[in-house]
Enzyme design. Structure first.
Site, short mmCIF file in Angstrom:
data_model
loop_
_atom_site.label_atom_id
_atom_site.label_comp_id
_atom_site.label_asym_id
_atom_site.label_seq_id
_atom_site.Cartn_x
_atom_site.Cartn_y
_atom_site.Cartn_z
N ASP A 43 0.80 -1.22 0.00
CA ASP A 43 0.00 0.00 0.00
C ASP A 43 0.84 1.28 0.00
O ASP A 43 0.33 2.36 0.27
CB ASP A 43 -0.99 0.01 1.18
CG ASP A 43 -0.32 -0.19 2.53
OD1 ASP A 43 0.84 0.24 2.71
OD2 ASP A 43 -0.95 -0.79 3.41
N ARG A 78 1.22 6.87 0.12
CA ARG A 78 0.42 5.87 0.84
C ARG A 78 -0.94 5.83 0.16
O ARG A 78 -1.60 6.85 0.02
CB ARG A 78 0.29 6.29 2.31
CG ARG A 78 -0.65 5.46 3.15
CD ARG A 78 -0.15 4.02 3.26
NE ARG A 78 -0.88 3.27 4.24
CZ ARG A 78 -2.07 2.69 4.03
NH1 ARG A 78 -2.68 2.82 2.88
NH2 ARG A 78 -2.64 1.99 4.98
N ASP A 83 -5.49 -1.12 3.16
CA ASP A 83 -4.40 -1.52 4.05
C ASP A 83 -3.99 -2.93 3.67
O ASP A 83 -4.85 -3.82 3.56
CB ASP A 83 -4.86 -1.47 5.50
CG ASP A 83 -3.73 -1.77 6.47
OD1 ASP A 83 -2.61 -1.26 6.27
OD2 ASP A 83 -3.97 -2.52 7.43
N THR A 84 -2.71 -3.14 3.45
CA THR A 84 -2.21 -4.47 3.10
C THR A 84 -1.36 -4.99 4.25
O THR A 84 -0.89 -4.21 5.09
CB THR A 84 -1.37 -4.44 1.80
OG1 THR A 84 -0.23 -3.60 2.00
CG2 THR A 84 -2.19 -3.92 0.62
N GLU A 96 1.64 -6.02 6.53
CA GLU A 96 2.93 -5.36 6.68
C GLU A 96 4.10 -6.23 6.20
O GLU A 96 4.08 -7.45 6.37
CB GLU A 96 3.17 -5.00 8.15
CG GLU A 96 2.21 -3.98 8.71
CD GLU A 96 2.27 -2.62 8.04
OE1 GLU A 96 3.33 -2.27 7.44
OE2 GLU A 96 1.27 -1.89 8.10
N ARG A 134 4.35 11.19 3.99
CA ARG A 134 3.97 10.54 2.72
C ARG A 134 2.76 11.24 2.12
O ARG A 134 1.87 11.70 2.85
CB ARG A 134 3.62 9.07 2.95
CG ARG A 134 4.74 8.23 3.49
CD ARG A 134 4.30 6.81 3.76
NE ARG A 134 3.26 6.78 4.79
CZ ARG A 134 2.78 5.66 5.32
NH1 ARG A 134 3.20 4.48 4.90
NH2 ARG A 134 1.84 5.70 6.25
#
Length: 161
Positions: free
Chosen positions: A41, A55, A60-61, A63, A105
């Site tokens: 992500d 971002r 959300d992927t 980690e 980001r």
């Protein structure tokens, strides 16, 4: 009057030919060059002449590079999927309410210029991420895509972990 019309036609023709030549010879599609993928992500792009981290909003992927969390199941697969989507591509960014997060980001919805695909949504649709956030444009589409991925047991939704 005929001379004026002929002159206008000639000018229009020359302009059209000039535009056609310019489009064929040096046209560059708009967008920012993807320099790399940090994880599923987060990507790196050339933005305003400098390298920036982006971002992806709404997704959300698992980690893979978090300093305080060990790599999570499907993290490597999510990163590889995002790389396949964006390797060698140019992208257009659409910002949400905030342009940057606390880490500096850029926060954006990312569209590939080659086919206008919303990358954030595609990651969810293919089961490599989950909906993240409660108030953003297209959230309904993201939720629907996540439910379909869950039903089909795609990616993270097929994991027994």
């Amino acid at each position: 009057m005929k001379k004026v019309c002929a002159w206008l036609l000639f000018v229009a023709f020359v302009a059209a030919v000039g535009i056609g030549i310019r489009l064929r010879c040096d046209y560059k599609p708009p967008g920012h060059v993807v320099l790399g993928v940090v994880d599923g992500d987060t990507i790196k792009i050339r933005y305003g002449g400098v390298e920036e981290s982006v971002r992806l909003l709404g997704v959300d992927t698992p980690e893979t590079v978090h300093p305080d969390i060990p790599p999570e199941p499907y993290g490597a697969e999510a990163t590889a999927f995002t790389k396949r989507l964006l390797q060698g591509e140019k992208v257009v960014l659409r910002f949400g309410r905030k342009q940057r997060d606390r880490y500096g980001r850029l926060l954006a919805f990312v569209y590939r210029t080659s086919d206008n695909q919303l990358v954030n949504l595609e990651i969810i649709r293919c089961g490599f991420g989950r909906v993240y956030g409660v108030d953003f444009p297209k959230r309904g589409q993201f939720i629907k895509a996540q439910r379909e991925a869950q039903s089909a047991k795609k990616g993270i939704w097929g994991s027994s972990d």
